[in-house]
Design a protein around this motif. Structure first.
Motif, PDB file in Angstrom:
ATOM      1  N   ASP A 257       0.810  -1.215   0.000  1.00 40.74           N
ATOM      2  CA  ASP A 257       0.000   0.000   0.000  1.00 40.74           C
ATOM      3  C   ASP A 257       0.847   1.270   0.000  1.00 40.74           C
ATOM      4  O   ASP A 257       0.327   2.358  -0.265  1.00 40.74           O
ATOM      5  CB  ASP A 257      -0.931   0.006   1.214  1.00 40.74           C
ATOM      6  N   GLN A 258       2.139   1.133   0.305  1.00 42.42           N
ATOM      7  CA  GLN A 258       3.030   2.291   0.261  1.00 42.42           C
ATOM      8  C   GLN A 258       3.778   2.409  -1.072  1.00 42.42           C
ATOM      9  O   GLN A 258       4.429   3.423  -1.334  1.00 42.42           O
ATOM     10  CB  GLN A 258       4.042   2.237   1.411  1.00 42.42           C
ATOM     11  N   LEU A 259       3.681   1.385  -1.908  1.00 39.41           N
ATOM     12  CA  LEU A 259       4.400   1.416  -3.182  1.00 39.41           C
ATOM     13  C   LEU A 259       4.040   2.608  -4.068  1.00 39.41           C
ATOM     14  O   LEU A 259       4.915   3.133  -4.762  1.00 39.41           O
ATOM     15  CB  LEU A 259       4.169   0.118  -3.952  1.00 39.41           C
ATOM     16  N   PRO A 260       2.780   3.081  -4.091  1.00 40.47           N
ATOM     17  CA  PRO A 260       2.506   4.256  -4.928  1.00 40.47           C
ATOM     18  C   PRO A 260       3.369   5.464  -4.584  1.00 40.47           C
ATOM     19  O   PRO A 260       3.725   6.242  -5.481  1.00 40.47           O
ATOM     20  CB  PRO A 260       1.018   4.525  -4.662  1.00 40.47           C
ATOM     21  N   MET A 261       3.736   5.620  -3.319  1.00 42.22           N
ATOM     22  CA  MET A 261       4.608   6.738  -2.954  1.00 42.22           C
ATOM     23  C   MET A 261       6.002   6.548  -3.543  1.00 42.22           C
ATOM     24  O   MET A 261       6.609   7.495  -4.069  1.00 42.22           O
ATOM     25  CB  MET A 261       4.692   6.865  -1.430  1.00 42.22           C
ATOM     26  N   LEU A 262       6.519   5.321  -3.485  1.00 41.48           N
ATOM     27  CA  LEU A 262       7.839   5.062  -4.054  1.00 41.48           C
ATOM     28  C   LEU A 262       7.824   5.222  -5.568  1.00 41.48           C
ATOM     29  O   LEU A 262       8.759   5.774  -6.159  1.00 41.48           O
ATOM     30  CB  LEU A 262       8.306   3.657  -3.680  1.00 41.48           C
ATOM     31  N   ARG A 263       6.763   4.741  -6.200  1.00 46.60           N
ATOM     32  CA  ARG A 263       6.672   4.851  -7.658  1.00 46.60           C
ATOM     33  C   ARG A 263       6.586   6.312  -8.096  1.00 46.60           C
ATOM     34  O   ARG A 263       7.172   6.704  -9.107  1.00 46.60           O
ATOM     35  CB  ARG A 263       5.454   4.074  -8.155  1.00 46.60           C
ATOM     36  N   ALA A 264       5.852   7.118  -7.325  1.00 43.39           N
ATOM     37  CA  ALA A 264       5.697   8.528  -7.692  1.00 43.39           C
ATOM     38  C   ALA A 264       7.012   9.286  -7.609  1.00 43.39           C
ATOM     39  O   ALA A 264       7.173  10.323  -8.261  1.00 43.39           O
ATOM     40  CB  ALA A 264       4.657   9.184  -6.780  1.00 43.39           C
ATOM     41  N   LEU A 265       7.953   8.780  -6.821  1.00 38.32           N
ATOM     42  CA  LEU A 265       9.226   9.469  -6.619  1.00 38.32           C
ATOM     43  C   LEU A 265      10.375   8.831  -7.389  1.00 38.32           C
ATOM     44  O   LEU A 265      11.505   9.308  -7.308  1.00 38.32           O
ATOM     45  CB  LEU A 265       9.565   9.495  -5.122  1.00 38.32           C
ATOM     46  N   TRP A 266      10.125   7.768  -8.096  1.00 37.92           N
ATOM     47  CA  TRP A 266      11.182   7.047  -8.803  1.00 37.92           C
ATOM     48  C   TRP A 266      11.795   7.909  -9.901  1.00 37.92           C
ATOM     49  O   TRP A 266      11.085   8.629 -10.584  1.00 37.92           O
ATOM     50  CB  TRP A 266      10.603   5.764  -9.397  1.00 37.92           C
ATOM     51  N   PRO A 267      13.115   7.879 -10.109  1.00 34.79           N
ATOM     52  CA  PRO A 267      14.095   7.087  -9.363  1.00 34.79           C
ATOM     53  C   PRO A 267      14.630   7.840  -8.150  1.00 34.79           C
ATOM     54  O   PRO A 267      14.995   9.006  -8.237  1.00 34.79           O
ATOM     55  CB  PRO A 267      15.203   6.864 -10.392  1.00 34.79           C
TER      56      PRO A 267
END
Length: 352
Positions: A257-267
């Protein structure tokens, strides 16, 4: 983060079962103020060689007598380990970072940071929590209960003077991540999230540049209020060059459920702090401490979290990004054993 790097985790194939952690040899009695490391486990030395240099595992502090035979060569008092144990900790094959959580409770000085830096290898990196005077919106009594609004909350001046500047002066290039862990926020603060984001962005923007001194350093923000996981929060972090700290804690949703935050900031580099097993609930630190002490064995295995985290780590380092991952004893019962199992799962994924 790109979907091809991190597919939705529930549908991901499980990693190969990790090799069981070897039993620690019976510790010998030790006295005096000098702490010696446990003899290097050849299996862990070999495992460390399978991991990329941009991946750093570690614990949340190091002052645990129960790690005798795992990290220390024998039994030492907690006070001795707190003062002199870091050098031995840094010789563990898998420990190449540590979370300086103690800075949350009382800001360290540049000379204290420098003493820690002198104890560890050149490629060791510290994950440092900002002082609570900056990151807690309430002033708390000795029991932890909030008593009043903290006027210094998100103070740019204090963040620079009491945190970033001393850390840069003392740790130098050994800074890995400066983490602003926002304690659970009171309702008046959560009622005006745009103002919160504005103040947080202003504080981060005021920090001195890190990379000229510490090329690997990143600023990360960890929260305890899941409603802050929004595109607006991610956009704010991106605008000031910061990243999301993947906080694995019962107050926060699981990794997927926290992956969208990581994806939005990638890389971006991965900063992860695995703090507490979810079985203990939102306020379960004391329960975990009582159940897991002396922190010498796995008590509550959490394979779902561990395997999900391994996939996030593997995807990050495969893309050439740094990963700073610290694990608390309260995650499964014994941080060194959790790290060993997690490292094996990452190594297996990197071979695929």
């Amino acid at each position: 983060m790109q979907d091809h790097l991190f597919p939705d985790l529930p549908g991901s194939p499980p990693s190969a079962p990790p090799a069981p952690a070897a039993e620690a040899p019976a510790p010998k009695k030790s006295r005096g103020g000098t702490v010696q490391p446990a003899p290097a486990d050849p299996a862990l030395v070999d495992l460390a060689l399978q991991l990329p240099p941009q991946l750093r595992f570690g614990g949340s502090s190091w002052n645990y007598p129960g790690w005798a035979g795992l990290v220390w060569d024998g039994e030492y008092a907690e006070a001795v380990l707190s003062k002199n144990g870091l050098a031995a900790y840094g010789q563990h094959p898998l420990f190449r970072t540590v979370s300086l959580d103690r800075n949350f409770y009382r800001a360290l000085t540049a000379s204290q940071y420098a003493r820690y830096a002198a104890m560890v290898p050149d490629d060791f990196r510290f994950v440092v929590k900002a002082p609570s005077v900056v990151t807690d919106a309430t002033v708390r009594d000795e029991s932890g209960r909030g008593t009043q609004i903290n006027p210094a909350f998100l103070s740019a001046d204090l963040a620079v003077r009491e945190f970033a500047e001393p850390a840069l002066q003392g740790l130098g290039h050994r800074i890995g991540a400066l983490v602003f862990q926002l304690s659970p926020l009171p309702r008046p603060v959560l009622a005006d999230v745009p103002l919160l984001l504005e103040r947080l962005a202003a504080m981060i923007a005021a920090l001195p540049a890190l990379t000229p001194t510490a090329p690997d350093a990143v600023v990360a923000v960890e929260v305890r209020d899941p409603q802050l996981m929004t595109p607006e929060f991610a956009a704010m972090l991106r605008s000031v060059g910061a990243t999301w700290c993947l906080g694995l804690h019962a107050k926060m949703p699981p990794i997927e459920d926290q992956l969208p935050m990581l994806r939005a900031l990638w890389p971006r580099p991965l900063v992860c702090r695995w703090n507490l097993h979810r079985r203990h609930g939102r306020y379960g630190y004391e329960d975990a401490e009582k159940l897991y002490g002396p922190f010498d064995k796995i008590v509550d295995p959490d394979p779902e979290t561990r395997q999900a985290l391994a996939r996030v780590i593997a995807g990050t380092v495969k893309a050439g990004q740094n990963a700073f991952v610290t694990v608390s004893n309260n995650a499964e019962g014994c941080a060194p054993r959790t790290v060993a199992t997690l490292a094996q799962e990452v190594a297996d994924l990197l071979l695929r």
